[in-house]
Enzyme design. Structure first.
Site, mmCIF file in Angstrom:
data_model
loop_
_atom_site.group_PDB
_atom_site.id
_atom_site.type_symbol
_atom_site.label_atom_id
_atom_site.label_comp_id
_atom_site.label_asym_id
_atom_site.label_seq_id
_atom_site.Cartn_x
_atom_site.Cartn_y
_atom_site.Cartn_z
ATOM 1 N N HIS A 159 -1.439 1.042 -2.263
ATOM 2 C CA HIS A 159 -0.291 1.960 -2.121
ATOM 3 C C HIS A 159 0.930 1.281 -1.494
ATOM 4 C CE1 HIS A 159 -2.645 5.356 -3.390
ATOM 5 N NE2 HIS A 159 -3.524 5.204 -2.412
ATOM 6 N N ASP A 195 -9.416 2.452 -8.382
ATOM 7 C CA ASP A 195 -9.490 3.385 -7.252
ATOM 8 C C ASP A 195 -9.148 4.783 -7.772
ATOM 9 O OD1 ASP A 195 -9.211 3.353 -3.965
ATOM 10 O OD2 ASP A 195 -7.936 4.887 -4.885
ATOM 11 N N HIS A 197 -7.155 6.879 -6.569
ATOM 12 C CA HIS A 197 -5.731 7.176 -6.394
ATOM 13 C C HIS A 197 -4.865 6.164 -7.147
ATOM 14 C CE1 HIS A 197 -7.871 8.695 -2.774
ATOM 15 N NE2 HIS A 197 -7.122 9.760 -3.002
ATOM 16 N N ASP A 284 -13.881 5.580 -4.474
ATOM 17 C CA ASP A 284 -13.634 6.988 -4.141
ATOM 18 C C ASP A 284 -13.666 7.871 -5.388
ATOM 19 O OD1 ASP A 284 -11.301 5.665 -4.894
ATOM 20 O OD2 ASP A 284 -10.145 6.283 -3.133
HETATM 21 C C1 OKP Z 1 -6.042 5.515 -0.153
HETATM 22 B B1 OKP Z 1 -6.774 4.804 -1.279
HETATM 23 C C2 OKP Z 1 -4.804 14.168 0.344
HETATM 24 C C3 OKP Z 1 -4.471 13.320 1.550
HETATM 25 C C4 OKP Z 1 -4.272 11.914 1.105
HETATM 26 C C5 OKP Z 1 -4.141 9.605 1.806
HETATM 27 C C6 OKP Z 1 -5.110 9.095 0.818
HETATM 28 C C7 OKP Z 1 -4.991 7.606 0.682
HETATM 29 C C8 OKP Z 1 -6.009 7.007 -0.236
HETATM 30 N N1 OKP Z 1 -5.260 15.464 0.695
HETATM 31 N N2 OKP Z 1 -4.339 10.991 2.166
HETATM 32 O O1 OKP Z 1 -6.174 4.897 -2.536
HETATM 33 O O2 OKP Z 1 -8.160 5.103 -1.383
HETATM 34 ZN ZN ZN Z 2 -8.182 5.813 -3.230
#
Ligand code: OKP
Ligand code: ZN
Length: 344
Positions: A159, A195, A197, A284
């Site tokens: 990110h 990932d 996200h 994840d």
């Molecule tokens: C990091 B990686 C959503 C809250 C999100 C941040 C998530 C970061 C993920 N309810 N908080 O891509 O695993």
């Molecule tokens: Zn993630």
């Protein structure tokens, strides 16, 4: 397969994040690493420490001012008599100025961060730097002839963009590995982000580049973090037009649809014919991940590993997310074990 590990990750601890209206301990914890390390040791993987690199390597991907901010942020905060973790409380959204960086620490945080889930503590810089060095060490080993190396990075990186941190990420470990491979050995790299996200930082870093193909499979940003990037119509710009491919998937996606999307991603990579592969490896996507919405089971991770190995490319794998701590070791070792079983 070698895995690169540093104990310095543990210095990044005790942070809070804003989650559903409350400050809670971050889901991204030091315990994640212990579980992965134990599973890899049990699987016969060989552990190596990260090497050191000059800060100029970081500047190949990140703005020097941003690196300086991360390196000195906690000391500035502490000098004002504050303790605990640093989190921003205001951001330059539409209508506010983003052409000047406020002098004070609170404004600086809002200037460089994009969310309130990425705390900076006393040991954050040491951990983030060790993670970046781990990814670059894996890249160095692959440039020197190893066929695949895994970097057990924590905190994660995908990110983080050129000059913005967020999403538990400070320095973009995978992007640093990509750039290292290009600077030392290779012409074209595919960066595959699996990932849950979207890897908004990686996408931004390589947005206008045609020497890096960025391909990402992730939960749709219509409902999933990071919300503001990762849609299918984002394809790159300038020389990079056509060299970004996003495959957003709906909440609840299980193995069959996931595997079809992964095959589309792998076909795009084959079409690009890269010299090497970097994988942003988040687990994840697991069905019991506490902050994600896909439905992959532990038995599916080896299937991912075999598919990645099928590309037959020199490969750097970089740890990103995965927050189901009890199962994270089995899931990561599942991918890597199947990958390592490929014919040399
Ligand atoms: C990091 B990686 C959503 C809250 C999100 C941040 C998530 C970061 C993920 N309810 N908080 O891509 O695993
Ligand atoms: Zn993630």
């Amino acid at each position: 397969m070698i895995f690169v590990y540093s104990p310095l990750h543990a210095r990044h601890d005790g942070g809070k994040e804003l989650y559903r209206g409350e400050f809670v301990p971050t889901f991204e914890t030091p315990a994640r690493v212990g579980h992965i390390q134990a599973a890899l040791q049990a699987g016969g993987f060989e552990q190596a420490p990260p090497r050191e690199f000059p800060e100029s390597r970081l500047h190949r991907v990140h703005d020097p001012d941003f690196v300086e901010f991360l390196r000195t942020a906690f000391a500035r905060w502490h000098a004002e008599g504050r303790e605990g973790c640093m989190l921003p409380s205001g951001f330059p959204a539409r209508g506010l100025r983003r052409d000047r960086k406020p002098a004070g620490i609170s404004g600086s945080m809002g200037y460089y961060a994009f969310d309130a889930s990425t705390p900076i503590m006393e040991g954050t810089w040491d951990a983030a730097l060790a993670a970046a060095h781990s990814a670059m060490t894996a890249a160095a080993m692959v440039s020197e002839g190893k066929s695949a190396v895994y970097a057990l990075c924590r905190p994660p990186g995908h990110h983080a963009s050129r000059s913005v941190y967020g999403g538990y990420c400070y320095l973009n470990n995978a992007a640093l590995a990509v750039q290292y491979l290009i600077d030392e050995s290779y012409g074209r790299i595919a960066l595959l982000d699996i990932d849950y996200h979207h890897g908004n930082g990686s996408q931004e870093i390589f947005w206008e580049r045609d020497d890096v193909l960025f391909v990402s499979l992730h939960g749709t940003p219509d409902s999933e973090y990071p919300y503001f990037l990762g849609y299918a119509d984002e394809r790159g710009a300038g020389r990079g037009a056509g060299y970004t491919l996003n495959l957003p998937l709906p909440l609840g996606t299980g193995w069959d649809s996931y595997a079809s999307a992964l095959d589309v991603a792998l076909e795009a990579i084959r079409g690009y014919a890269p010299d090497a592969l970097v994988v942003s490896l988040g687990v994840d996507t697991f069905e019991r991940d506490p902050i994600s919405g896909f439905k992959l089971a532990t038995r599916h991770y080896p299937l991912i590993g075999s598919r990645l190995a099928g590309l037959g490319l020199p490969t750097v794998l970089v740890q990103e997310g995965g927050y189901a701590v009890a199962e994270i070791g089995a899931n990561v070792a599942g991918v890597l074990g199947a990958f390592a079983a490929r014919p040399a």
